[in-house]
Design a protein around this motif. Structure first.
Motif, PDB file in Angstrom:
ATOM      1  N   ASN A   1      56.299  -8.265  13.859  1.00 57.66           N
ATOM      2  CA  ASN A   1      56.286  -9.108  14.659  1.00 57.66           C
ATOM      3  C   ASN A   1      55.894 -10.317  14.131  1.00 57.66           C
ATOM      4  N   GLY A   2      54.660 -10.077  13.520  1.00 59.50           N
ATOM      5  CA  GLY A   2      53.894 -11.195  12.917  1.00 59.50           C
ATOM      6  C   GLY A   2      54.514 -11.842  11.638  1.00 59.50           C
ATOM      7  N   VAL A   3      54.999 -11.024  10.841  1.00 61.66           N
ATOM      8  CA  VAL A   3      55.865 -11.406   9.698  1.00 61.66           C
ATOM      9  C   VAL A   3      57.088 -11.991  10.106  1.00 61.66           C
ATOM     10  N   TYR A   4      57.743 -11.360  11.285  1.00 62.41           N
ATOM     11  CA  TYR A   4      59.032 -12.319  11.903  1.00 62.41           C
ATOM     12  C   TYR A   4      58.668 -13.704  12.267  1.00 62.41           C
ATOM     13  N   TYR A   5      57.515 -13.875  12.981  1.00 59.25           N
ATOM     14  CA  TYR A   5      57.195 -14.990  13.476  1.00 59.25           C
ATOM     15  C   TYR A   5      56.744 -15.992  12.307  1.00 59.25           C
ATOM     16  N   GLY A   6      56.192 -15.336  11.205  1.00 62.72           N
ATOM     17  CA  GLY A   6      55.938 -16.358  10.222  1.00 62.72           C
ATOM     18  C   GLY A   6      57.039 -16.706   9.399  1.00 62.72           C
ATOM     19  N   ILE A   7      58.171 -16.036   9.199  1.00 62.94           N
ATOM     20  CA  ILE A   7      59.649 -16.377   8.780  1.00 62.94           C
ATOM     21  C   ILE A   7      60.057 -17.328   9.395  1.00 62.94           C
ATOM     22  N   LEU A   8      60.043 -17.231  10.704  1.00 71.69           N
ATOM     23  CA  LEU A   8      60.893 -18.057  11.571  1.00 71.69           C
ATOM     24  C   LEU A   8      60.202 -19.194  11.621  1.00 71.69           C
ATOM     25  N   ALA A   9      58.696 -19.425  12.017  1.00 66.70           N
ATOM     26  CA  ALA A   9      58.257 -20.586  12.150  1.00 66.70           C
ATOM     27  C   ALA A   9      58.231 -21.357  10.812  1.00 66.70           C
ATOM     28  N   ALA A  10      58.045 -20.588   9.452  1.00 65.69           N
ATOM     29  CA  ALA A  10      58.057 -21.368   8.315  1.00 65.69           C
ATOM     30  C   ALA A  10      59.349 -21.886   7.919  1.00 65.69           C
ATOM     31  N   GLY A  11      60.382 -21.227   8.176  1.00 66.49           N
ATOM     32  CA  GLY A  11      61.861 -21.709   7.984  1.00 66.49           C
ATOM     33  C   GLY A  11      62.126 -22.966   8.803  1.00 66.49           C
ATOM     34  N   ARG A  12      61.827 -23.037  10.037  1.00 63.37           N
ATOM     35  CA  ARG A  12      62.183 -23.980  10.774  1.00 63.37           C
ATOM     36  C   ARG A  12      61.167 -25.184  10.413  1.00 63.37           C
ATOM     37  N   LYS A  13      60.060 -24.941   9.787  1.00 60.77           N
ATOM     38  CA  LYS A  13      58.994 -26.203   9.515  1.00 60.77           C
ATOM     39  C   LYS A  13      59.616 -26.801   7.928  1.00 60.77           C
TER      40      LYS A  13
ATOM     41  N   ASP B   1      51.393 -13.694  17.962  1.00 61.69           N
ATOM     42  CA  ASP B   1      51.238 -14.894  19.137  1.00 61.69           C
ATOM     43  C   ASP B   1      52.393 -15.804  18.316  1.00 61.69           C
ATOM     44  N   PHE B   2      53.676 -16.292  18.600  1.00 59.30           N
ATOM     45  CA  PHE B   2      54.507 -16.887  17.997  1.00 59.30           C
ATOM     46  C   PHE B   2      54.251 -18.317  18.245  1.00 59.30           C
ATOM     47  N   THR B   3      53.857 -18.872  19.306  1.00 58.26           N
ATOM     48  CA  THR B   3      53.395 -20.248  19.603  1.00 58.26           C
ATOM     49  C   THR B   3      52.255 -20.508  18.573  1.00 58.26           C
ATOM     50  N   ALA B   4      51.287 -19.591  18.497  1.00 57.59           N
ATOM     51  CA  ALA B   4      50.058 -19.887  17.753  1.00 57.59           C
ATOM     52  C   ALA B   4      50.673 -19.848  16.040  1.00 57.59           C
ATOM     53  N   VAL B   5      51.581 -19.148  15.737  1.00 59.53           N
ATOM     54  CA  VAL B   5      51.992 -19.431  14.226  1.00 59.53           C
ATOM     55  C   VAL B   5      52.747 -20.400  14.012  1.00 59.53           C
ATOM     56  N   THR B   6      53.592 -20.947  14.893  1.00 62.02           N
ATOM     57  CA  THR B   6      54.159 -22.205  14.798  1.00 62.02           C
ATOM     58  C   THR B   6      53.227 -23.478  14.779  1.00 62.02           C
ATOM     59  N   SER B   7      51.962 -23.142  15.369  1.00 63.33           N
ATOM     60  CA  SER B   7      50.821 -24.387  15.411  1.00 63.33           C
ATOM     61  C   SER B   7      50.483 -24.265  13.845  1.00 63.33           C
ATOM     62  N   ALA B   8      50.183 -22.993  13.552  1.00 62.87           N
ATOM     63  CA  ALA B   8      49.644 -23.120  12.042  1.00 62.87           C
ATOM     64  C   ALA B   8      50.438 -24.082  10.978  1.00 62.87           C
TER      65      ALA B   8
END
Length: 258
Positions: A113-125, A62-69
């Motif tokens: 997908n979980g790694v992709y979401y983590g990379i994207l959310a982390a990079g943006r943060k 869940d990309f939204t949840a990963v971003t929330s983390a």
């Protein structure tokens, strides 16, 4: 090697490797937002490690949840330095026996997908915070080789290796490093599937020293990659498989007495 003062987000924190990473990070001075699907397991981990650990139930598909983390880590600890995309899943099964909804889609959702979401959310943060950061992904020796029974797993880990390279290239101007660790056969619950098939002895012998790797050994590699001492390691998957992908069984000693 030290992670003193670092703040990290870790996915899959309650599995065999994840728990070892959490403990190692804390022992090196980091504060960790530990995430996993299991609330009781997270509660046990926080009780063990104390105030250095905060927890969050997280579905990495869940990309939204990963971003929330990422947001939760900053809200809790004030900043973010390291994101460890460790959550993974897999079970041995012959390809011709696959049901895609059971044997491909769920593994891809978590491992790829979980790694992709983590990379994207982390990079943006990290860019939002205007600070350097480190992203470490859990790959596998299976990401670079073919093997029976593990089609979906291998494909997902090959994707992790390429995502690591591509993200490192695009994030380099922002002073964000991206690297990965590729464990071999590790003594974790995922091995139970091979035990059930009677393959434990076989997979143990596939390491050069004919033993399973312990989770703590992988955790120490991850801690190094996350540290400032590993500043020149970028876009690389570091194999931690005790030679798994570099040799075949040593036949001479097997047949010496024949």
């Amino acid at each position: 090697m030290s992670l003193e003062g670092k703040v990290a987000v870790l996915t899959g924190a309650c599995g065999g490797i994840g728990k070892a990473i959490t403990r190692t990070f804390v022992s090196q001075g980091a504060r960790v937002l530990a995430t996993d699907l299991s609330a009781p397991a997270l509660a046990d981990l926080q009780q063990e490690l104390g105030d250095s650990v905060a927890t969050m139930v997280l579905d990495v598909s869940d990309f939204t949840a990963v971003t929330s983390a990422m947001d939760r880590a900053v809200e809790t600890f004030g900043t973010l330095d390291v994101v460890m995309n460790n959550a993974g899943t897999g079970a041995p099964k012959l390809l011709l026996e696959h049901e895609p909804a059971q044997d491909y889609d769920p593994i891809t959702a978590v491992n790829q997908n979980g790694v992709y979401y983590g990379i994207l959310a982390a990079g943006r943060k990290f860019v939002e915070l205007d600070r350097p950061g480190v992203i470490v992904n859990t790959s596998s020796v299976y990401g670079t080789m073919a093997s029976e029974l593990t089609f979906s797993y291998n494909v997902s880990k090959a994707a992790v290796d390429m995502m690591t390279k591509c993200a490192a290239l695009e994030f380099a101007p922002h002073n964000i490093r991206v690297c990965a660790v590729a464990p071999g056969r590790v003594n974790t619950p995922i091995i139970e599937g091979y035990k059930a098939l009677g393959l434990l002895e076989h997979i143990t012998r596939e390491q050069m020293r004919e033993r399973l790797i312990e989770p703590e050994e992988i955790a120490r590699v991850v801690a190094f990659l996350a540290s400032d001492e590993a500043g020149c390691i970028n876009g690389t998957t570091v194999e931690a498989g005790d030679g798994f992908s570099g040799f075949k069984y040593p036949l001479t000693q097997r047949f010496a007495s024949a």
